[in-house]
Design a protein around this motif. Structure first.
Motif, PDB file in Angstrom:
ATOM      1  N   ILE A  22       0.849  -1.192   0.000  1.00  0.00           N
ATOM      2  CA  ILE A  22       0.000   0.000   0.000  1.00  0.00           C
ATOM      3  C   ILE A  22       0.882   1.239   0.000  1.00  0.00           C
ATOM      4  CG2 ILE A  22      -1.738   1.315   1.270  1.00  0.00           C
ATOM      5  CD1 ILE A  22      -2.797  -1.317   2.370  1.00  0.00           C
ATOM      6  N   ASP A  23       0.833   1.981  -1.095  1.00  0.00           N
ATOM      7  CA  ASP A  23       1.657   3.181  -1.210  1.00  0.00           C
ATOM      8  C   ASP A  23       0.790   4.407  -1.481  1.00  0.00           C
ATOM      9  OD1 ASP A  23       0.798   2.618  -3.734  1.00  0.00           O
ATOM     10  OD2 ASP A  23       2.758   2.830  -4.699  1.00  0.00           O
ATOM     11  N   TYR A  24      -0.429   4.361  -0.954  1.00  0.00           N
ATOM     12  CA  TYR A  24      -1.364   5.449  -1.220  1.00  0.00           C
ATOM     13  C   TYR A  24      -2.252   5.696  -0.001  1.00  0.00           C
ATOM     14  CZ  TYR A  24      -4.523   1.490  -1.915  1.00  0.00           C
ATOM     15  OH  TYR A  24      -5.241   0.338  -1.736  1.00  0.00           O
ATOM     16  N   LEU A  62      -4.486   8.933  -3.422  1.00  0.00           N
ATOM     17  CA  LEU A  62      -3.337   9.830  -3.424  1.00  0.00           C
ATOM     18  C   LEU A  62      -2.039   9.048  -3.274  1.00  0.00           C
ATOM     19  CD1 LEU A  62      -4.913  12.362  -0.912  1.00  0.00           C
ATOM     20  CD2 LEU A  62      -4.870  12.578  -3.411  1.00  0.00           C
ATOM     21  N   ARG A  63      -1.204   9.116  -4.283  1.00  0.00           N
ATOM     22  CA  ARG A  63       0.092   8.427  -4.248  1.00  0.00           C
ATOM     23  C   ARG A  63       1.103   9.353  -3.563  1.00  0.00           C
ATOM     24  NH1 ARG A  63      -0.792   3.050  -5.646  1.00  0.00           N
ATOM     25  NH2 ARG A  63      -2.491   3.035  -7.183  1.00  0.00           N
ATOM     26  N   GLY A  86      -2.004   4.113   3.526  1.00  0.00           N
ATOM     27  CA  GLY A  86      -2.966   3.202   4.127  1.00  0.00           C
ATOM     28  C   GLY A  86      -4.161   3.911   4.729  1.00  0.00           C
ATOM     29  N   ASP A  87      -4.086   5.219   4.889  1.00  0.00           N
ATOM     30  CA  ASP A  87      -5.228   5.987   5.410  1.00  0.00           C
ATOM     31  C   ASP A  87      -6.396   5.938   4.441  1.00  0.00           C
ATOM     32  OD1 ASP A  87      -4.086   6.747   7.766  1.00  0.00           O
ATOM     33  OD2 ASP A  87      -3.580   8.787   7.140  1.00  0.00           O
ATOM     34  N   ASN A  88      -7.591   5.971   5.017  1.00  0.00           N
ATOM     35  CA  ASN A  88      -8.830   6.085   4.214  1.00  0.00           C
ATOM     36  C   ASN A  88      -9.694   7.118   4.927  1.00  0.00           C
ATOM     37  OD1 ASN A  88     -11.117   5.842   2.703  1.00  0.00           O
ATOM     38  ND2 ASN A  88     -11.287   3.615   2.882  1.00  0.00           N
ATOM     39  N   ILE A 102     -14.534  21.758   9.893  1.00  0.00           N
ATOM     40  CA  ILE A 102     -13.826  20.560   9.421  1.00  0.00           C
ATOM     41  C   ILE A 102     -13.949  19.430  10.436  1.00  0.00           C
ATOM     42  CG2 ILE A 102     -11.583  19.596   8.794  1.00  0.00           C
ATOM     43  CD1 ILE A 102     -10.743  22.358   7.866  1.00  0.00           C
ATOM     44  N   ASN A 103     -14.320  18.270   9.923  1.00  0.00           N
ATOM     45  CA  ASN A 103     -14.422  17.086  10.773  1.00  0.00           C
ATOM     46  C   ASN A 103     -13.990  15.868   9.975  1.00  0.00           C
ATOM     47  OD1 ASN A 103     -15.257  15.651  13.254  1.00  0.00           O
ATOM     48  ND2 ASN A 103     -16.781  14.736  11.894  1.00  0.00           N
ATOM     49  N   TYR A 104     -13.145  15.041  10.595  1.00  0.00           N
ATOM     50  CA  TYR A 104     -12.633  13.851   9.924  1.00  0.00           C
ATOM     51  C   TYR A 104     -13.200  12.594  10.568  1.00  0.00           C
ATOM     52  CZ  TYR A 104      -9.035  17.014   8.070  1.00  0.00           C
ATOM     53  OH  TYR A 104      -8.372  18.041   7.455  1.00  0.00           O
ATOM     54  N   THR A 105     -13.425  11.587   9.751  1.00  0.00           N
ATOM     55  CA  THR A 105     -13.839  10.272  10.237  1.00  0.00           C
ATOM     56  C   THR A 105     -13.025   9.211   9.493  1.00  0.00           C
ATOM     57  OG1 THR A 105     -15.653  10.244   8.613  1.00  0.00           O
ATOM     58  CG2 THR A 105     -16.201  10.949  10.848  1.00  0.00           C
ATOM     59  N   SER A 106     -13.099   7.981   9.976  1.00  0.00           N
ATOM     60  CA  SER A 106     -12.422   6.825   9.384  1.00  0.00           C
ATOM     61  C   SER A 106     -10.926   6.830   9.724  1.00  0.00           C
ATOM     62  CB  SER A 106     -12.636   6.768   7.860  1.00  0.00           C
ATOM     63  OG  SER A 106     -14.019   6.723   7.568  1.00  0.00           O
ATOM     64  N   GLU A 107     -10.181   5.973   9.037  1.00  0.00           N
ATOM     65  CA  GLU A 107      -8.766   5.784   9.310  1.00  0.00           C
ATOM     66  C   GLU A 107      -7.976   7.061   9.045  1.00  0.00           C
ATOM     67  OE1 GLU A 107      -5.423   3.769  10.556  1.00  0.00           O
ATOM     68  OE2 GLU A 107      -7.486   3.012  10.544  1.00  0.00           O
ATOM     69  N   GLY A 108      -7.253   7.550  10.061  1.00  0.00           N
ATOM     70  CA  GLY A 108      -6.489   8.787   9.921  1.00  0.00           C
ATOM     71  C   GLY A 108      -7.182   9.985  10.535  1.00  0.00           C
ATOM     72  N   ALA A 109      -8.381   9.781  11.080  1.00  0.00           N
ATOM     73  CA  ALA A 109      -9.144  10.904  11.623  1.00  0.00           C
ATOM     74  C   ALA A 109      -8.536  11.448  12.907  1.00  0.00           C
ATOM     75  CB  ALA A 109     -10.587  10.472  11.883  1.00  0.00           C
TER      76      ALA A 109
END
Length: 461
Positions: A22-24, A62-63, A86-88, A102-109
């Motif tokens: 995984i490089d993105y 995003l690479r 590996g973030d989504n 701004i609000n983030y959810t999922s992997e990397g939030a």
């Protein structure tokens, strides 16, 4: 049976070897109340555009070159992000309340919601710049310390955060504090209306005073480190150049070769090259070659090359580019050819340009001094059409003299582009035959302008 186990193990190992790396990172989301059709994600050595659909949704793979800090811009707004392979990540925001929404959810939030919280905390502390930077040294230091302490507390409270992010961000909080201490003297002078103010000897930490900028990773990961590095690196160069940038030689720039961080070297060259590769400087070609040979940024080198190629035709004695049928404030239209037979000093300006307006009193004095000589003073505004009335009013209110014209297509006017003008004010001197005397003439506030005009007009000093 033993052979079967070995075969199964071999298949398992082969399968693991074939598992894609995984490089993105995946970034998706929705932006409300925006007409933007794209967002821009970039870092020091990476840039990509993310398409935004009509309904405000977006999604992209995003690479990214490495895990780290990136800037996401939508229109005039931007925010700092941390992305790792590996973030989504899914984000939601409203352009009308950009940072607050701004609000983030999922992997990397986890990491990114912290960054939002950090920004809002810093904004709350500095929301009144006049009050904040007018504080005395001790109070200012306490404010910075409290801000850093609150951010560190929030960072330490994160659960399951990326370890590399936490370690890097702890360093970044130190750089943030150093950067704000470094700017205090100039900001305090301005907001406290005390232009002679000098910080006390003990104000800056010894660690900050002794900082050497050779950490390329910190330069990538911290906006504050970049700001400090840029300021400390470029100031001695400006000091070496002095007030007359048109006399700059490669000797003034020799310290650029010693910059340890290539990205910093690129940024310094990008900052200086735009105005030093000037047709008004007889050393233009050697400066251009110096910049290109020391930069690794292909976009920067391309821009420098385009500027140099255009400026080669703007040296002294070359035919001047023309402006045609510019609106005259006094009525009618005016072209450069209408002024043939006279020297023409052109001031390219705009009503929104502070430095341009500060030159007006000096320009009036120069006009007065050369009132009876064979020279016309032309001010060409590059205001947009929507600001036409503002231009008309300012010319009248400030009682501007000379010939006041409005360019036909603001920055895109052919005259402006042919002269490779990237910043204003810009001053140009043209001789009676329509040839260039200086494509980057001295400003009215510079005594060298009077010297130049007296020499050209063959006036007795």
């Amino acid at each position: 049976m033993k052979r079967l186990i070995i075969a199964v193990l071999a298949i398992s190992i082969f399968a693991c070897q074939q598992e894609p790396k995984i490089d993105y990172a995946i970034l998706s989301g929705k932006v409300e109340n925006s007409k933007a059709t794209a967002a821009m994600l970039k870092s020091a050595d990476f840039k990509t555009e993310i398409a935004i659909n009509e309904d405000g949704t977006f999604a992209d793979t995003l690479r990214i070159p490495e895990n780290g800090f990136y800037s996401l811009s939508i229109g005039r707004e931007s925010t700092s992000m941390y992305l790792k392979k590996g973030d989504n990540i899914n984000m939601a925001l409203d352009i009308k309340e950009f940072d607050e929404s701004i609000n983030y959810t999922s992997e990397g939030a986890t990491e990114n919601n912290y960054l939002v919280k950090k920004y809002l905390n810093n904004e709350a502390v500095t929301k009144d710049p006049a009050a904040f930077y007018s504080q005395d040294e001790d109070t200012y230091k306490k404010s910075l310390s409290k801000m850093a302490s609150d951010n560190l507390q929030n960072l330490n409270a994160l659960e399951n955060a990326d370890e590399a992010f936490v370690a890097t961000e702890k360093n970044n909080l130190v750089y943030d504090e150093y950067s704000m201490m470094d700017r205090y003297q100039n900001y305090h002078r301005h907001y406290a209306k005390n232009p002679e103010y000098e910080i006390s000897e003990s104000f800056l930490p010894e660690e900050l005073k002794a900082m050497s900028f050779n950490d390329s990773q910190a330069y990538k990961m911290s906006a504050s480190y970049r700001s400090l590095a840029m300021g400390k690196t470029i100031k001695p160069i400006y000091d070496a150049i002095g007030e007359n940038h048109l006399s700059t030689t490669t000797d003034h720039l020799k310290s650029i070769k010693d910059i340890k961080i290539q990205a910093l070297k690129n940024d310094v060259i990008n900052s200086l090259g735009g105005f030093l590769v000037s047709p008004g400087n007889p050393n233009m070609e050697s400066l251009y070659n110096f910049f290109v040979s020391n930069s690794t940024n292909e976009d920067s080198k391309k821009n420098l090359t385009e500027t140099f190629e255009k400026n080669k035709d703007l040296i002294k004695g070359k035919p001047s580019p023309q402006f045609v049928n510019y609106e005259n404030h006094k009525g009618g239209e005016m072209s450069l050819t209408d002024l043939k037979g006279k020297y023409v000093y052109v001031d390219v300006w705009a009503t929104w340009c502070g430095p341009c307006i500060r030159e007006i009193p000096s320009l009036k004095e120069v006009e007065k001094k050369f009132h009876n000589e064979n020279i016309e003073f032309v001010s060409a505004s590059i205001d947009q059409v929507k600001d036409h009335d503002k231009w008309v009013a300012m010319v009248k209110d400030k009682e501007l003299g000379g010939m006041q014209l409005m360019a036909d297509n603001d920055w895109k006017s052919k005259f402006v582009q042919d002269y490779a003008i990237q910043g204003i004010p810009r001053f140009i001197l043209i001789d009676p035959n329509g040839n260039i005397v200086s494509a980057d003439a001295p400003r009215p506030s510079d005594p060298k302008l009077v010297e130049l005009l007296e020499e050209e007009l063959k006036m007795q000093p």
